[in-house]
Design a protein around this motif. Structure first.
Motif, mmCIF file in Angstrom:
data_model
loop_
_atom_site.group_PDB
_atom_site.id
_atom_site.type_symbol
_atom_site.label_atom_id
_atom_site.label_comp_id
_atom_site.label_asym_id
_atom_site.label_seq_id
_atom_site.Cartn_x
_atom_site.Cartn_y
_atom_site.Cartn_z
ATOM 1 N N GLN A 1 -80.803 -46.245 10.492
ATOM 2 C CA GLN A 1 -79.517 -46.911 10.281
ATOM 3 C C GLN A 1 -79.104 -47.741 11.499
ATOM 4 O O GLN A 1 -78.970 -47.211 12.589
ATOM 5 N N PRO A 2 -78.862 -49.042 11.315
ATOM 6 C CA PRO A 2 -78.274 -49.818 12.414
ATOM 7 C C PRO A 2 -76.910 -49.211 12.759
ATOM 8 O O PRO A 2 -76.086 -49.012 11.865
ATOM 9 N N ALA A 3 -76.690 -48.921 14.023
ATOM 10 C CA ALA A 3 -75.507 -48.142 14.397
ATOM 11 C C ALA A 3 -74.492 -48.949 15.196
ATOM 12 O O ALA A 3 -73.649 -48.395 15.868
ATOM 13 N N GLY A 4 -74.565 -50.265 15.114
ATOM 14 C CA GLY A 4 -73.635 -51.091 15.869
ATOM 15 C C GLY A 4 -72.356 -51.381 15.106
ATOM 16 O O GLY A 4 -71.974 -50.638 14.193
ATOM 17 N N GLU A 5 -71.691 -52.478 15.454
ATOM 18 C CA GLU A 5 -70.451 -52.835 14.777
ATOM 19 C C GLU A 5 -70.729 -53.007 13.284
ATOM 20 O O GLU A 5 -71.675 -53.680 12.885
#
Lengths: 456, 456
Positions: free
Chosen positions: B283-287
């Motif tokens: 999972q991309p965990a940024g904004e």
């Protein structure tokens, strides 16, 4: 012959009692260092001989480690057990001692006369207060106050590995009406006290793992969740804004203070400003609606004892680490169930993990709080005896830390522990230049004479 | 003679070009290890001789560390600078190499032919792509495409201590219309790319101090605020629930992508599942509202690179520590001002401290993001040249990490940097068994010929 005669005898015998203590202090019975194994044995022999000299049926009892000293005397009245330990802490760093730690000295200081040397306070000096009280009693009265069992350990400073097995194997022999434990101190160095509340301890180590390897924070920063951020979020969430711990069910079994105890503690007028000021703090930081004494004695806590992750050396390394670690402990009170709290805590952590994250736990001890049942006559009798000797009302107090032996007496032997001691806060136990005030020694002996009189 | 003739010459000369590279790779020019100082010098000499053999006015230029190689050629047309580095990384652990790292080999692998050896990709192989392109050009056309300055470094793998002073001292000599830097790679190992956005970096180390000494968590737990809890709370508060960083003013100067760049990046069809999957994440965990490429290239970040405090050894120690420490870094983009963010961050920390707490900061670098101004003709011309060679549309891409040389060209010389390289993700630079694909080498040389043709 009356109690006053016994007290007078104690006063007259103080120089000889001091010499006997100095003799015992000269034996470097450091239990944790194998180099001193023979010395531990010698200390046990010294005690056996001293007790036998009093006419007590005492012997050295082998264990896989250092021996126990067990002795019995008396044949009527209530049955008391006395526990103390003859082993001492290591003496490093030796260069911070003003004298040889095992060449004990009597010193006159600005605060009064002290006995200086390793073990003077912890616990040989304290142990001998009881022996000397009994010696005076026997000398004056020619008989014993009641049935007494001695149980002296030589491994307290090295984790007591043989204690529980020995207690279990010899449970019948060691079971008594009450267990007197002399390894604590006066409250704020002046008020006689019986410790009746000991907090339990639950230790948890956890490792949260996100990426399978350490990453470059330039390459992955912003897209990969940082494990230190995850762990920090979990730690930050364990307390709410009022200082309460948020783990579900955590406060199950936490009792409120009785009105009587609350009144006693009020009477202690705990000087929390000095207590905190000594370590550079000023504000009690526990639950908002609790008194400072409640915070350290009767309320449960959650502390992070250690944390680490990523690059911790000099300079900077832009790593986005794979793992972050923490050691977290909970101090428990009343009937809090350590195993239930462990499960609830672990679930809190699991629920807080972001996608792709895993956590591993390892438990480090799970002991329930122990509290003495003070409802019998013995506790009140002892408290009155202490108040008489010190001319200050003695109090039932708590102890934020753990004294495992107290719980062992309850759980293994079903015997109520009564913790009475005369150490002072500045005794420097476990540190260089350990000392025991002559006042502690003298009035400690007199205190036991009064307690024996009151209990028998 | 046309560009096609130059390209044909490159194809025909590839075996000899490869031999020349192998020769250079045999010199163990490890810049960080003083034992290889002579070898670094030899590599510089080798390059001087090779450039002089082409008719270029090249020389070895001393620095307090390893020498620079500087050369000039051509007298008309635009003035290009070419930067590469001849030093290489150490080779430990040597036992993980299948061959002597400095006895380079041509190997046929399942993925094609490769040049195996330390420095083959980083950066000797890349450096030689430009030299060989120029060699072919000169051989076919008998002249130079334009004015060219070579600027080759021997300290890139050891922090480039002499670079900035040398650039400042020789600014007039090194000032050109554009600086071509060949030390990057293809996007996802297949798409030719020009790196036009480099994130800046702000590093902060902080130590929060509560009690003046380590405390016993039994004695003080519940009344003394735990510094690890304080630090964790601060770290946890640095992001909000949507992944945005909460430091006031942090997003000042953060630009939105231009429509054109957004379209280009869309076209790259970045495979973030593989990118994350390689390191165990999904999972991309940024904004929340940003694409994966924005997260790693064009959005600022905050990462904790290290944290420590309390007891971190084996087992358990119920310490309530005096201090807790963290190393925190911010990747910056656009016009974010590192010094303003440092001040704002420090204020956030100070504001979050509870009573009695103190914090100490030490800064570790504060560099602004750098972005190439691609509006001139040169960038578009180079992009078209790369697209023609690789038959895949070349893209302007970002780089999450820092390539300090790019900023130096801008700030010291006022020269726009153009980062073009042909490395692949599996080149194992800085690792055992480093390799450079023959495709990278061959098409890299051809790419430079096309770029020289387009720019001159």
């Amino acid at each position: 012959m009356s109690l006053d005669d016994v007290l007078a005898r104690i006063d007259a015998d103080l120089p000889d009692a001091t010499d006997r203590l100095l003799d015992l202090l000269r034996i470097p019975s450091i239990s944790t260092d194998p180099a001193f194994k023979t010395d531990c044995d010698r200390a046990a022999d010294w005690l056996v001989a001293d007790l036998q000299g009093l006419g007590i049926d005492a012997s050295k009892r082998p264990t896989p480690g250092h021996p126990m000293v067990v002795g019995h005397v008396g044949d009527s009245g209530p049955h008391l057990l006395f526990y103390g330990h003859y082993d001492v802490q290591p003496v490093d760093p030796l260069d911070l001692w003003d004298n040889d730690p095992f060449d004990p000295q009597i010193e006159d200081t600005a605060k009064g006369r002290v006995i200086r040397g390793r073990g003077s306070s912890d616990d040989k000096g304290q142990l001998m207060t009881f022996v000397e009280a009994l010696r005076a009693w026997k000398a004056v009265k020619g008989d014993w106050p009641c049935r007494i069992t001695f149980f002296l350990e030589g491994e307290e400073e090295s984790g007591s590995p043989s204690l529980v097995p020995f207690m279990k194997e010899n449970a019948e022999e060691l079971k008594t009406d009450i267990a007197l434990i002399c390894d604590t101190g006066l409250f704020e160095s002046k008020t006689p006290a019986i410790v009746t509340m000991l907090r339990g301890l639950l230790g948890e180590e956890l490792t949260v793992t996100g990426p399978t390897m350490d990453l470059h924070s330039g390459m992955y920063g912003g897209i990969a969740m940082n494990p230190i951020r995850v762990l920090s979020g979990i730690i930050a969430s364990l307390h709410d804004d009022t200082g309460r711990i948020t783990v579900p069910g955590f406060y199950d079994g936490v009792p409120e203070l009785s009105d009587e105890l609350e009144a006693q503690w009020q009477g202690l007028a705990f000087d929390h400003e000095t207590f905190l000021g000594d370590v550079g703090l000023s504000q009690p930081a526990g639950e908002q609606d609790r008194t400072p004494l409640e915070m350290i004695w009767s309320r449960p806590t959650c502390d992070v004892n250690g944390i680490w992750g990523g690059y911790t050396g000099d300079g900077f390394k832009t790593v986005l680490p794979s793992k972050a670690h923490a050691k977290i402990s909970f101090r428990l009170v009343g009937d809090q169930d350590p195993l239930a709290i462990r499960e609830s805590f672990r679930q809190v952590v699991r629920d807080a993990l972001p996608a792709d994250y895993e956590v591993e736990f390892s438990g480090h001890g799970a002991s329930q709080a122990s509290g003495a049942d003070t409802s019998g006559d013995m506790f009140e009798a002892a408290r009155k005896a202490l108040s008489d000797e010190w001319q200050i009302p003695a109090a039932y107090i708590g102890c934020g830390g753990s004294i495992p032996i107290a719980g062992h007496f309850q759980q293994i032997l079903g015997t109520e522990p009564m913790l009475v001691g005369f150490g002072k806060d500045d005794d420097a136990i476990h540190s260089p230049n350990e000392k025991y005030d002559m006042e502690s020694f003298h009035k400690g002996i007199r205190s036991w004479a009064r307690i024996l009189d009151a209990l028998s």
